[in-house]
Design a protein around this motif. Structure first.
Motif, PDB file in Angstrom:
ATOM      1  N   ALA A 221       1.107  11.680   4.995  1.00  0.00           N
ATOM      2  CA  ALA A 221       0.481  12.912   4.526  1.00  0.00           C
ATOM      3  C   ALA A 221       1.488  14.041   4.336  1.00  0.00           C
ATOM      4  N   ALA A 222       2.459  14.158   5.237  1.00  0.00           N
ATOM      5  CA  ALA A 222       3.417  15.267   5.132  1.00  0.00           C
ATOM      6  C   ALA A 222       4.255  15.184   3.848  1.00  0.00           C
ATOM      7  N   PRO A 223       4.869  14.040   3.526  1.00  0.00           N
ATOM      8  CA  PRO A 223       5.602  13.978   2.245  1.00  0.00           C
ATOM      9  C   PRO A 223       4.705  14.154   1.027  1.00  0.00           C
ATOM     10  N   CYS A 224       3.482  13.638   1.077  1.00  0.00           N
ATOM     11  CA  CYS A 224       2.565  13.796  -0.056  1.00  0.00           C
ATOM     12  C   CYS A 224       2.208  15.261  -0.279  1.00  0.00           C
ATOM     13  N   ALA A 225       1.964  15.992   0.804  1.00  0.00           N
ATOM     14  CA  ALA A 225       1.641  17.411   0.677  1.00  0.00           C
ATOM     15  C   ALA A 225       2.823  18.188   0.098  1.00  0.00           C
ATOM     16  N   LEU A 226       4.042  17.872   0.554  1.00  0.00           N
ATOM     17  CA  LEU A 226       5.228  18.542   0.023  1.00  0.00           C
ATOM     18  C   LEU A 226       5.405  18.237  -1.460  1.00  0.00           C
ATOM     19  N   ALA A 227       5.191  16.984  -1.854  1.00  0.00           N
ATOM     20  CA  ALA A 227       5.336  16.614  -3.262  1.00  0.00           C
ATOM     21  C   ALA A 227       4.278  17.298  -4.123  1.00  0.00           C
TER      22      ALA A 227
ATOM     23  N   ALA B   7      -5.015  15.998  -6.040  1.00  0.00           N
ATOM     24  CA  ALA B   7      -4.108  15.854  -4.909  1.00  0.00           C
ATOM     25  C   ALA B   7      -4.854  15.635  -3.593  1.00  0.00           C
ATOM     26  N   PHE B   8      -6.074  16.123  -3.484  1.00  0.00           N
ATOM     27  CA  PHE B   8      -6.771  16.064  -2.194  1.00  0.00           C
ATOM     28  C   PHE B   8      -7.273  14.668  -1.838  1.00  0.00           C
ATOM     29  N   PRO B   9      -7.832  13.878  -2.758  1.00  0.00           N
ATOM     30  CA  PRO B   9      -8.090  12.478  -2.397  1.00  0.00           C
ATOM     31  C   PRO B   9      -6.823  11.730  -2.008  1.00  0.00           C
ATOM     32  N   LEU B  10      -5.725  12.063  -2.657  1.00  0.00           N
ATOM     33  CA  LEU B  10      -4.449  11.427  -2.315  1.00  0.00           C
ATOM     34  C   LEU B  10      -4.028  11.774  -0.897  1.00  0.00           C
TER      35      LEU B  10
ATOM     36  N   ALA C 228       2.224  10.053  -9.992  1.00  0.00           N
ATOM     37  CA  ALA C 228       1.289  10.158 -11.108  1.00  0.00           C
ATOM     38  C   ALA C 228       0.441  11.422 -11.002  1.00  0.00           C
ATOM     39  N   VAL C 229      -0.045  11.718  -9.808  1.00  0.00           N
ATOM     40  CA  VAL C 229      -0.838  12.933  -9.615  1.00  0.00           C
ATOM     41  C   VAL C 229       0.020  14.174  -9.840  1.00  0.00           C
ATOM     42  N   GLY C 230       1.290  14.106  -9.451  1.00  0.00           N
ATOM     43  CA  GLY C 230       2.178  15.233  -9.687  1.00  0.00           C
ATOM     44  C   GLY C 230       2.333  15.546 -11.165  1.00  0.00           C
ATOM     45  N   PHE C 231       2.474  14.531 -11.984  1.00  0.00           N
ATOM     46  CA  PHE C 231       2.569  14.761 -13.426  1.00  0.00           C
ATOM     47  C   PHE C 231       1.256  15.284 -13.987  1.00  0.00           C
TER      48      PHE C 231
ATOM     49  N   GLU D 183       0.825  -1.199   0.000  1.00  0.00           N
ATOM     50  CA  GLU D 183       0.000   0.000   0.000  1.00  0.00           C
ATOM     51  C   GLU D 183       0.865   1.258   0.000  1.00  0.00           C
ATOM     52  N   ALA D 184       1.962   1.237   0.771  1.00  0.00           N
ATOM     53  CA  ALA D 184       2.864   2.386   0.795  1.00  0.00           C
ATOM     54  C   ALA D 184       3.491   2.617  -0.587  1.00  0.00           C
ATOM     55  N   SER D 185       3.878   1.549  -1.250  1.00  0.00           N
ATOM     56  CA  SER D 185       4.444   1.676  -2.598  1.00  0.00           C
ATOM     57  C   SER D 185       3.415   2.225  -3.575  1.00  0.00           C
ATOM     58  N   LEU D 186       2.179   1.783  -3.422  1.00  0.00           N
ATOM     59  CA  LEU D 186       1.115   2.288  -4.283  1.00  0.00           C
ATOM     60  C   LEU D 186       0.868   3.773  -4.036  1.00  0.00           C
ATOM     61  N   LEU D 187       0.970   4.193  -2.781  1.00  0.00           N
ATOM     62  CA  LEU D 187       0.802   5.609  -2.446  1.00  0.00           C
ATOM     63  C   LEU D 187       1.902   6.449  -3.095  1.00  0.00           C
ATOM     64  N   VAL D 188       3.135   5.973  -3.052  1.00  0.00           N
ATOM     65  CA  VAL D 188       4.244   6.695  -3.688  1.00  0.00           C
ATOM     66  C   VAL D 188       4.012   6.810  -5.191  1.00  0.00           C
ATOM     67  N   ALA D 189       3.616   5.715  -5.817  1.00  0.00           N
ATOM     68  CA  ALA D 189       3.363   5.740  -7.256  1.00  0.00           C
ATOM     69  C   ALA D 189       2.212   6.683  -7.601  1.00  0.00           C
ATOM     70  N   ALA D 190       1.166   6.673  -6.786  1.00  0.00           N
ATOM     71  CA  ALA D 190       0.027   7.564  -7.037  1.00  0.00           C
ATOM     72  C   ALA D 190       0.424   9.026  -6.860  1.00  0.00           C
TER      73      ALA D 190
END
Length: 345
Positions: free
Chosen positions: A235-241, A219-222, A204-207, A194-201
């Protein structure tokens, strides 16, 4: 005396190394921030050094403030118009961080951010209030030095303040997570998947944020997924990305920022960054508090059950056995049948 002298020398050496490391990280973060400048030569929509410096103060204490001042001076010395301006901006940046540190310490802030009050304190005291000083001193200094046009004070002040605040809200939580990180044990493979899937998502959302389609809202569902499943660690790394990708799109006028004026892009970008940071921080804190409450309730129930069992043993009372409603009704019916049979006899 020799042992005391050696102890003092070791402490001084450790403090010097910490200050040097903080200054180097501040400078590196500043150089990265200046790559995304929107206004002038010293103002960016995300200023990572504020998050780095505030995290260093909260993790190591006030003894690292000389490293913060040194790093701020080195960053501002290159693009600054004069030594006086560099010193004034350095003083403003350092004073803002020390003020944020004092406000957070007064509010009882904990770097674990396992309470909603910690997230609110970081937002309103550490970011929004403390960074007013650096923005005001910096913008006023540049205006007095004629480094800004007559109407450039408020746009510069706005980007400076929001950039410093976003540095606190987006970078500091990531450093808090890294500072409290421990080697995971007994983590099931599904969790790693699940963590790997979160990183990949996230990538993908960033692109998608930088694409021609206005899909920045994905980005908000993510962030919601990361906050519920991994709390601050996710959540903190995802928000920064997400904010980094959005800044990339805004500075290059691509994606949802295509065809807009600088002011419109600036306001939209900082609104998105602020919403992403608040979503990540506040939702993670609420989920952590909920989990802690459930754990306390479970421990209380376990203690109560143990107390009831111990009381039953001490008094010699039979243990209490819970039955389903259907079983109880069948037993009650059986008892009534036996009573009727006795009367028939």
């Amino acid at each position: 005396m020799t042992d005391a002298w050696r102890h003092g020398l070791r402490n001084a050496g450790a403090a010097t190394l910490k200050n040097g490391a903080v200054a180097a990280l501040y400078y590196a973060g500043g150089e990265l921030g200046l790559l995304q400048q929107l206004v002038g030569g010293q103002v960016t929509p995300l200023w990572p050094p504020t998050g780095i410096a505030l995290a260093a103060l909260l993790l190591f204490g006030l003894r690292v403030w000389p490293g913060i001042a040194l790093g701020a001076f080195l960053v501002n010395a290159a693009p600054g118009p004069s030594l006086t301006v560099d010193l004034a901006i350095t003083a403003g940046n350092t004073l803002a961080l020390l003020s944020s540190y004092a406000l957070l310490r007064r509010a009882g802030f904990r770097t674990r951010m396992d309470r909603l009050r910690d997230a609110l304190a970081l937002v309103f005291l550490g970011a929004f209030t403390g960074m007013l000083i650096s923005a005001t001193v910096g913008a006023a200094t540049l205006r007095l030095a004629d480094a800004l046009p007559p109407g450039g004070f408020w746009p510069t002040w706005w980007v400076w303040w929001t950039g410093d605040a976003m540095g606190v809200l987006l970078v500091a939580p990531v450093l808090f997570v890294l500072g409290s990180a421990r080697r995971p044990k007994d983590v099931p493979p599904s969790r790693w998947a699940e963590a790997s899937l979160l990183v990949a998502a996230t990538i993908a959302v960033g692109f998608l944020e930088t694409s021609a389609a206005p899909l920045i809202f994905l980005a908000f569902p993510l962030l919601t997924w990361a906050a519920f499943r991994f709390q601050h660690a996710g959540a903190a790394p995802c928000a920064l990305a997400a904010s980094t990708f959005a800044i990339y799109a805004a500075t290059r006028q691509t994606g949802p920022f295509t065809g807009h004026t600088l002011l419109t892009s600036m306001v939209s970008l900082q609104a998105f960054n602020g919403a992403a940071a608040l979503t990540a921080l506040l939702l993670s804190a609420v989920v952590i508090e909920r989990n802690q409450t459930l754990e306390r309730v479970e421990r209380a129930c376990a203690r109560l059950a143990e107390l009831v069992a111990r009381t039953a043993r001490d008094t010699g009372a039979p243990p209490v056995v819970a039955h389903d409603r259907d079983d109880g009704e069948e037993e009650e019916g059986a008892g009534e049948g036996e009573g009727d049979g006795g009367r028939r006899d």
